[in-house]
Write a protein that holds these residues in place. Structure first.
Motif, PDB file in Angstrom:
ATOM      1  N   CYS A 169      61.240 105.138  41.999  1.00  0.00           N
ATOM      2  CA  CYS A 169      60.586 106.473  42.137  1.00  0.00           C
ATOM      3  C   CYS A 169      59.501 106.924  41.362  1.00  0.00           C
ATOM      4  O   CYS A 169      59.277 106.567  40.258  1.00  0.00           O
ATOM      5  CB  CYS A 169      62.039 107.409  41.818  1.00  0.00           C
ATOM      6  N   PRO A 170      58.341 107.873  41.609  1.00  0.00           N
ATOM      7  CA  PRO A 170      57.249 108.252  41.703  1.00  0.00           C
ATOM      8  C   PRO A 170      57.670 109.661  40.168  1.00  0.00           C
ATOM      9  O   PRO A 170      56.660 110.190  39.208  1.00  0.00           O
ATOM     10  CB  PRO A 170      56.856 109.188  42.197  1.00  0.00           C
ATOM     11  N   ARG A 171      58.793 110.547  40.430  1.00  0.00           N
ATOM     12  CA  ARG A 171      59.030 111.596  39.941  1.00  0.00           C
ATOM     13  C   ARG A 171      59.694 111.801  38.972  1.00  0.00           C
ATOM     14  O   ARG A 171      60.834 111.665  39.838  1.00  0.00           O
ATOM     15  CB  ARG A 171      58.619 113.000  40.305  1.00  0.00           C
ATOM     16  N   MET A 172      59.763 112.125  38.453  1.00  0.00           N
ATOM     17  CA  MET A 172      61.272 113.059  37.869  1.00  0.00           C
ATOM     18  C   MET A 172      61.492 114.364  37.034  1.00  0.00           C
ATOM     19  O   MET A 172      60.098 114.633  36.241  1.00  0.00           O
ATOM     20  CB  MET A 172      61.628 112.078  36.738  1.00  0.00           C
TER      21      MET A 172
ATOM     22  N   PHE B 291      57.185 108.615  33.073  1.00  0.00           N
ATOM     23  CA  PHE B 291      57.756 109.889  32.785  1.00  0.00           C
ATOM     24  C   PHE B 291      57.689 110.521  31.594  1.00  0.00           C
ATOM     25  O   PHE B 291      58.362 111.734  31.125  1.00  0.00           O
ATOM     26  CB  PHE B 291      59.400 110.323  33.722  1.00  0.00           C
ATOM     27  N   LYS B 292      56.279 110.158  31.059  1.00  0.00           N
ATOM     28  CA  LYS B 292      56.030 110.561  29.873  1.00  0.00           C
ATOM     29  C   LYS B 292      56.015 111.826  29.164  1.00  0.00           C
ATOM     30  O   LYS B 292      56.696 112.781  28.782  1.00  0.00           O
ATOM     31  CB  LYS B 292      55.004 109.847  29.037  1.00  0.00           C
ATOM     32  N   GLU B 293      55.441 112.877  30.718  1.00  0.00           N
ATOM     33  CA  GLU B 293      54.722 114.748  30.533  1.00  0.00           C
ATOM     34  C   GLU B 293      56.561 115.820  31.531  1.00  0.00           C
ATOM     35  O   GLU B 293      56.047 116.662  31.722  1.00  0.00           O
ATOM     36  CB  GLU B 293      54.513 115.132  31.077  1.00  0.00           C
ATOM     37  N   CYS B 294      57.420 114.614  31.671  1.00  0.00           N
ATOM     38  CA  CYS B 294      58.484 115.389  32.941  1.00  0.00           C
ATOM     39  C   CYS B 294      58.552 116.096  32.397  1.00  0.00           C
ATOM     40  O   CYS B 294      58.837 116.440  31.144  1.00  0.00           O
ATOM     41  CB  CYS B 294      59.005 114.464  33.723  1.00  0.00           C
TER      42      CYS B 294
ATOM     43  N   PHE C 286      62.772 116.303  51.554  1.00  0.00           N
ATOM     44  CA  PHE C 286      62.375 115.903  50.525  1.00  0.00           C
ATOM     45  C   PHE C 286      64.067 115.072  49.347  1.00  0.00           C
ATOM     46  O   PHE C 286      64.807 115.960  49.323  1.00  0.00           O
ATOM     47  CB  PHE C 286      62.114 117.092  49.727  1.00  0.00           C
ATOM     48  N   ASN C 287      63.505 114.079  49.486  1.00  0.00           N
ATOM     49  CA  ASN C 287      65.410 113.955  49.225  1.00  0.00           C
ATOM     50  C   ASN C 287      65.331 113.625  47.343  1.00  0.00           C
ATOM     51  O   ASN C 287      63.845 113.197  46.884  1.00  0.00           O
ATOM     52  CB  ASN C 287      65.464 112.011  49.321  1.00  0.00           C
ATOM     53  N   ILE C 288      65.872 114.236  46.697  1.00  0.00           N
ATOM     54  CA  ILE C 288      66.135 114.655  45.402  1.00  0.00           C
ATOM     55  C   ILE C 288      67.494 113.546  45.440  1.00  0.00           C
ATOM     56  O   ILE C 288      68.528 114.300  45.237  1.00  0.00           O
ATOM     57  CB  ILE C 288      66.268 116.017  44.924  1.00  0.00           C
ATOM     58  N   GLY C 289      67.238 111.927  44.325  1.00  0.00           N
ATOM     59  CA  GLY C 289      68.006 111.319  43.210  1.00  0.00           C
ATOM     60  C   GLY C 289      68.648 112.555  42.012  1.00  0.00           C
ATOM     61  O   GLY C 289      68.252 112.598  41.591  1.00  0.00           O
ATOM     62  N   VAL C 290      70.059 112.529  42.517  1.00  0.00           N
ATOM     63  CA  VAL C 290      70.518 113.533  41.128  1.00  0.00           C
ATOM     64  C   VAL C 290      71.607 111.877  40.379  1.00  0.00           C
ATOM     65  O   VAL C 290      72.469 111.360  41.030  1.00  0.00           O
ATOM     66  CB  VAL C 290      71.475 113.881  41.440  1.00  0.00           C
TER      67      VAL C 290
ATOM     68  N   LEU D  87      62.244 112.272  44.459  1.00  0.00           N
ATOM     69  CA  LEU D  87      62.094 113.090  43.499  1.00  0.00           C
ATOM     70  C   LEU D  87      63.451 112.319  42.479  1.00  0.00           C
ATOM     71  O   LEU D  87      64.037 112.466  43.110  1.00  0.00           O
ATOM     72  CB  LEU D  87      61.719 114.462  43.099  1.00  0.00           C
ATOM     73  N   MET D  88      63.161 112.469  41.337  1.00  0.00           N
ATOM     74  CA  MET D  88      64.854 111.723  40.573  1.00  0.00           C
ATOM     75  C   MET D  88      65.083 113.380  39.802  1.00  0.00           C
ATOM     76  O   MET D  88      64.344 113.274  38.945  1.00  0.00           O
ATOM     77  CB  MET D  88      64.606 111.145  39.543  1.00  0.00           C
ATOM     78  N   MET D  89      66.172 113.828  39.945  1.00  0.00           N
ATOM     79  CA  MET D  89      67.387 114.674  38.483  1.00  0.00           C
ATOM     80  C   MET D  89      67.619 114.099  37.945  1.00  0.00           C
ATOM     81  O   MET D  89      69.478 113.588  38.298  1.00  0.00           O
ATOM     82  CB  MET D  89      67.857 115.743  39.350  1.00  0.00           C
ATOM     83  N   LEU D  90      67.477 113.308  36.882  1.00  0.00           N
ATOM     84  CA  LEU D  90      68.748 112.968  35.868  1.00  0.00           C
ATOM     85  C   LEU D  90      69.412 113.691  34.648  1.00  0.00           C
ATOM     86  O   LEU D  90      68.704 115.155  34.336  1.00  0.00           O
ATOM     87  CB  LEU D  90      67.536 112.470  34.684  1.00  0.00           C
ATOM     88  N   VAL D  91      70.092 113.899  34.818  1.00  0.00           N
ATOM     89  CA  VAL D  91      71.446 115.275  34.326  1.00  0.00           C
ATOM     90  C   VAL D  91      71.534 114.306  33.055  1.00  0.00           C
ATOM     91  O   VAL D  91      72.213 113.836  32.716  1.00  0.00           O
ATOM     92  CB  VAL D  91      72.382 115.297  35.377  1.00  0.00           C
ATOM     93  N   VAL D  92      71.730 115.165  32.335  1.00  0.00           N
ATOM     94  CA  VAL D  92      72.318 114.279  30.641  1.00  0.00           C
ATOM     95  C   VAL D  92      72.728 115.381  30.443  1.00  0.00           C
ATOM     96  O   VAL D  92      72.562 117.238  29.950  1.00  0.00           O
ATOM     97  CB  VAL D  92      70.494 114.596  29.757  1.00  0.00           C
TER      98      VAL D  92
END
Length: 585
Positions: free
Chosen positions: A134-137, A172-175, A14-18, A108-113
């Motif tokens: 990407c479909p999910r975050m 991604f409104k409910e992510c 499962f590929n997760i983009g950071v 899946l995307m992990m958006l790091v803030v």
């Protein structure tokens, strides 16, 4: 687990983009999450090590027990573990092209803030790329250890609320948003202190997983992100399979080097396997070549990729981009795993009746292009000076469908129907502005270097032209002489036989030139209307009074009771017609 080919079938990859802003702590987070580092992982680039910034797509992985919801949905396929492959994408804006290369393989995307700094320009650009690919975050608020302990919880809640508001208009409104400290004390701190919140993050990631659609069929396309040689064995390319599958003894093509190579062995995270398929992260050992020639690129089934000099794409403007999208402007085009400059020409469907284009709603700033009206060479298209946003008032209709012709400054190698992103990467990195301008899909590619002569004439894009002149005098009931429609040097032969309309309503045909000064004869088949003849004779009388026969006439004298009769010539010309023919419907 045995080191057989079965090891790939038992583990779901499962590929997760950071993704995230520079210095938001993505690499530290990947390191905290990972148990196995692949060859490309954790900033192999020396320049990156010095600055502590990721300069290439680093990959690493960790394996967990398969969550129950995947066990139930796996059907025939029996997985017993879940491998998370973390794709650590660079965050600094000049390397946006690298992110686009990585984003196409992400489940899946992990958006790091950075919880202290909040959303920054690059964070917004990462978000846009995520939305396109990407479909999910999952959003991760990192560096919570930098917040004062007594205000930590309220600061996290405030930032979470702010992020949810920003994400309202995206897919991604409910992510979920989760707070962590991947490297307490910062990059220089000793590794003695445990990261905070990472076990909770792993549980959240497990909940967010789904069974990605993987298909072993079709041509192989593998994105290579690292290349090195092993003496006596061959050259190893590591990367992710974007489509199709590969196996030992297969022959693959390296289009950038124009060579074919045989696969000698395959590994997945240091375990030998006999083959791999779409979505898998692999190391492939092939017969020897110089690894310096291919640091990044693609590998494919021989002959399956095309090298294009130009292309037609569907196009949709990205709402956050502030500039206009003008025909003939140059953009950075990211397509496949390459970014190249290209000149752009926008075109759309011919206007229906009125010349006003259909108005648009405010779609999600990067919603994918629709393909409702598939592009075809059989249809006429309307040339546009720029991308049409629609008329001012938002209505319920969608944005008008539009396409673009891209003419690349150097040829690009890419699969058909791939994602295309146009950017202005030369915009100042520090300007607080989105540099992603438009996106679309590659619909038609031109492989011939001489495409301007061989292929473009098939592209039926036209411009409408309108010329105006005046009737000078009547010679008989069916013929008038006109002026001011053409310049003196115009070759009238090109226009003979075209239809013109008089401002009084009659239709005529351009029959020929008259004299040497650009005047011309019009034949009115149905004959002039009595009121037109009267109007022209009263104009002629006025003219007669203002100058003796054969002498100069004052044509600029204001008319009190009559206007000159206008002549209107409408035609269209196809932009790529080598004969420059004028066409009337």
């Amino acid at each position: 687990m045995s080191e057989s080919a079965d090891s790939r079938t038992n583990t779901l990859n499962f590929n997760i983009g950071v993704l995230g802003h520079v210095d938001s702590g993505k690499t530290s987070l990947a390191r905290a999450l990972s148990s196995t580092a692949s060859t490309a992982a954790f900033d192999k680039n020396p320049q990156s090590r010095e600055r502590g910034i990721t300069l290439d797509l680093g990959f690493s992985s960790f394996t967990v027990e398969l969550p129950d919801h995947l066990r139930d949905s796996a059907g025939q396929q029996q997985y017993d573990s879940l491998q998370f492959t973390l794709v650590d994408c660079p965050g600094h804006a000049s390397l946006i092209r690298t992110i686009i290369g990585g984003a196409q393989i992400i489940d899946l995307m992990m958006l790091v803030v950075d919880v202290v700094k909040g959303l920054q320009t690059q964070t917004a650009e990462c978000l846009l790329i995520g939305e396109l690919t990407c479909p999910r975050m999952v959003v991760i608020l990192n560096k919570t250890d930098l917040l004062p302990p007594d205000k930590r919880q309220s600061a996290i809640e405030k930032m979470t609320k702010k992020l949810h508001k920003t994400l309202e208009r995206t897919r991604f409104k409910e992510c979920p948003v989760i707070a962590v400290a991947a490297k307490p004390g910062g990059p220089e701190a000793p590794d003695t202190e445990e990261p905070h919140g990472v076990p909770e993050l792993i549980e959240l990631l497990k909940k967010q997983t789904y069974l990605p659609q993987r298909d072993a069929g079709g041509d192989l396309l593998m994105a290579v992100d690292h290349c090195f040689s092993i003496r006596g064995q061959g050259t190893v390319m590591t990367g992710t399979i974007l489509q199709g599958s590969l196996a030992i003894n297969d022959t693959v093509e390296i289009p950038a080097l124009k060579v074919n190579k045989k696969i000698k062995s395959v590994q997945m995270f240091r375990r030998p396997v006999s083959g791999a398929m779409q979505g898998d992260r692999v190391g492939v050992c092939v017969t020897q070549f110089d690894p310096k020639l291919l640091e990044r690129g693609v590998v494919c089934t021989p002959g399956s990729l095309r090298t294009l000099y130009a292309a037609v794409i569907s196009v949709r403007k990205i709402g956050y981009f502030k500039g206009s999208l003008a025909t003939r402007a140059k953009f950075h085009i990211s397509v496949g795993h390459e970014t190249v400059m290209a000149r752009v020409m926008f075109f759309g469907l011919p206007p229906v009746g009125a010349s006003k284009p259909p108005s648009d709603t405010a779609p999600s700033p990067s919603q994918p292009c629709s393909l409702d009206s598939p592009f075809t060479f059989e249809r006429d298209y309307f040339y546009q000076d720029e991308y049409v946003i629609g008329s001012g008032e938002a209505s319920l209709g969608p944005e008008p469908e539009q396409w673009a012709l891209l003419e690349f400054e150097r040829p690009v190698t890419c699969p058909s129907l791939c994602l295309v992103i146009g950017s202005k990467l030369d915009t100042d990195i520090h300007a607080n502005a989105c540099r992603l301008a438009f996106q679309g899909r590659l619909l038609e590619g031109f492989e011939d270097k001489g495409y301007a002569e061989t292929a473009l004439p098939r592209l039926r894009i036209y411009k409408t032209k309108h010329k105006e002149g005046q009737v000078e005098r009547v010679t008989d009931d069916y013929t008038v002489i006109g002026r001011n429609l053409f310049k003196k040097e115009t070759n009238l032969q090109l226009f003979l036989g075209l239809k013109v309309t008089l401002s009084t309503g009659e239709t005529g045909i351009l029959e020929g030139g008259f004299g040497q000064s650009g005047k011309f004869k019009i034949r009115v088949q149905e004959g002039l209307l009595p009121e037109t003849k009267q109007l022209l004779s009263s104009t002629a009388k006025k003219k007669g009074k203002s100058g003796s026969k054969g002498g100069p006439t004052n044509e600029e004298e204001p008319k009190t009771d009559s206007q000159p009769v206008g002549i209107h010539l409408h035609f269209k010309r196809y932009v790529f017609d080598p004969h420059k023919k004028m066409v009337q419907s």
